[in-house]
Design a protein around this motif. Structure first.
Motif, PDB file in Angstrom:
ATOM      1  N   HIS A 128      13.513   6.516  28.145  1.00  0.00           N
ATOM      2  CA  HIS A 128      14.107   6.982  29.401  1.00  0.00           C
ATOM      3  C   HIS A 128      13.805   8.453  29.656  1.00  0.00           C
ATOM      4  O   HIS A 128      13.427   9.192  28.744  1.00  0.00           O
ATOM      5  N   VAL A 129      13.980   8.838  30.900  1.00  0.00           N
ATOM      6  CA  VAL A 129      13.750  10.215  31.339  1.00  0.00           C
ATOM      7  C   VAL A 129      15.095  10.870  31.629  1.00  0.00           C
ATOM      8  O   VAL A 129      15.986  10.244  32.206  1.00  0.00           O
ATOM      9  N   ASP A 130      15.238  12.141  31.189  1.00  0.00           N
ATOM     10  CA  ASP A 130      16.401  12.959  31.554  1.00  0.00           C
ATOM     11  C   ASP A 130      15.991  13.894  32.690  1.00  0.00           C
ATOM     12  O   ASP A 130      15.051  14.678  32.536  1.00  0.00           O
ATOM     13  N   ALA A 131      16.706  13.841  33.791  1.00  0.00           N
ATOM     14  CA  ALA A 131      16.498  14.806  34.879  1.00  0.00           C
ATOM     15  C   ALA A 131      17.415  16.006  34.645  1.00  0.00           C
ATOM     16  O   ALA A 131      18.426  15.892  33.935  1.00  0.00           O
ATOM     17  N   PRO A 132      17.113  17.176  35.240  1.00  0.00           N
ATOM     18  CA  PRO A 132      18.001  18.337  35.076  1.00  0.00           C
ATOM     19  C   PRO A 132      19.471  18.027  35.354  1.00  0.00           C
ATOM     20  O   PRO A 132      20.363  18.543  34.669  1.00  0.00           O
ATOM     21  N   PHE A 133      19.739  17.156  36.317  1.00  0.00           N
ATOM     22  CA  PHE A 133      21.120  16.798  36.681  1.00  0.00           C
ATOM     23  C   PHE A 133      21.917  16.205  35.508  1.00  0.00           C
ATOM     24  O   PHE A 133      23.154  16.188  35.534  1.00  0.00           O
ATOM     25  N   HIS A 134      21.236  15.757  34.456  1.00  0.00           N
ATOM     26  CA  HIS A 134      21.918  15.202  33.286  1.00  0.00           C
ATOM     27  C   HIS A 134      22.895  16.220  32.671  1.00  0.00           C
ATOM     28  O   HIS A 134      24.001  15.864  32.272  1.00  0.00           O
ATOM     29  N   PHE A 135      22.468  17.512  32.610  1.00  0.00           N
ATOM     30  CA  PHE A 135      23.346  18.540  32.036  1.00  0.00           C
ATOM     31  C   PHE A 135      23.586  19.733  32.958  1.00  0.00           C
ATOM     32  O   PHE A 135      24.324  20.638  32.596  1.00  0.00           O
ATOM     33  N   ILE A 136      22.928  19.750  34.133  1.00  0.00           N
ATOM     34  CA  ILE A 136      23.044  20.893  35.048  1.00  0.00           C
ATOM     35  C   ILE A 136      23.700  20.388  36.338  1.00  0.00           C
ATOM     36  O   ILE A 136      23.150  19.499  37.004  1.00  0.00           O
ATOM     37  N   ASP A 143      20.627  11.009  37.097  1.00  0.00           N
ATOM     38  CA  ASP A 143      20.724  11.823  35.881  1.00  0.00           C
ATOM     39  C   ASP A 143      19.651  11.432  34.868  1.00  0.00           C
ATOM     40  O   ASP A 143      19.194  12.254  34.074  1.00  0.00           O
ATOM     41  N   GLY A 144      19.274  10.162  34.908  1.00  0.00           N
ATOM     42  CA  GLY A 144      18.254   9.656  33.995  1.00  0.00           C
ATOM     43  C   GLY A 144      18.034   8.196  34.305  1.00  0.00           C
ATOM     44  O   GLY A 144      18.836   7.590  35.028  1.00  0.00           O
TER      45      GLY A 144
END
Ligand SMILES: [Zn+2]
Length: 220
Positions: free
Chosen positions: A58-66, A209-210
């Motif tokens: 899977h891919v994590d986008a910045p929105f995952h933690f930001i 988010d991912g």
């Protein structure tokens, strides 16, 4: 495969999503149910999937933690597709900046880290392990300084498990704050160190988010 020498060779480095996929603690369970079944007289086979957006490859986008970070649909395709360097670190327990500095070619924009984690996929382990090989905070800073746009690793997180105890994991924060996309849970066991073309296409599903992705390396 083919007889011509210029035929590309594709390596599928995707870890499939199933009820046997190892899960991050608290992220489960994966459910796959048949909602229409031809074996039971239905006119079609249709499944219903229930899974975390961070299951399998899977891919994590910045929105995952930001909080106001970019979501998956805002990530340009030319970050997810293009030349990629696979770096192999078979003997490390943690990948540090000095390790990357020593081996990653200048100009690398997409970087995949092959570690002993990849063996777990060949062994088809379905339990989550906590002593996986990870990326140090200094390595994350090095990746940002080098202008790398995407970094991937062969287990469920690129941060050490201990990074999650009380706060947000530091390598994730460093990378996602700088809009470096993170790719997790790839199986690099059959992949030699070197240059490939990466094709990484996360689903446009959910909150951004991912998302699980099908990920392929193309050997030229
Ligand atoms: Zn993730």
């Amino acid at each position: 495969m083919g007889s011509t020498t210029d035929m590309p060779i594709y390596h599928d480095i995707t870890v499939p999503v199933s009820p046997e996929t190892p899960l991050w603690p608290g992220d489960g369970p994966v459910r796959v149910e048949m909602v229409a079944d031809m074996a039971k007289g239905a006119p079609a086979n249709v499944s219903r999937l229930c899974l975390s957006s961070h299951t399998g490859t899977h891919v994590d986008a910045p929105f995952h933690f930001i909080r106001n970070g970019k979501k998956l649909p805002e990530i340009p395709l030319d970050t997810l597709i293009g030349p990629c360097w696979v770096a192999e670190f078979p003997d490390l327990d943690a990948v540090d900046a000095v390790d990357l500095e020593a081996t990653v070619p200048v100009g690398t924009e997409r970087l995949l880290l092959k570690t002993r984690n990849s063996r777990l996929w060949d062994e088809k382990r379905s339990d989550f392990i906590t002593d996986y090989v990870f990326v140090t905070p200094a390595a994350a800073e090095w990746i940002v300084r080098r202008g790398i746009r995407l970094v991937g690793i062969d287990y469920l997180s690129l941060d050490a498990y201990s990074e999650y105890v009380e706060s947000a994991p530091s390598a994730h924060l460093t990378l996602l704050r700088n809009e470096v996309v993170i790719l997790e849970t790839v199986n690099l066991s059959g992949i030699a160190e070197g240059r490939y073309q990466l094709i990484c296409l996360p689903l446009l599903a959910g909150n951004g988010d991912g998302a699980p992705a099908r990920v392929v390396l193309v050997e030229e």
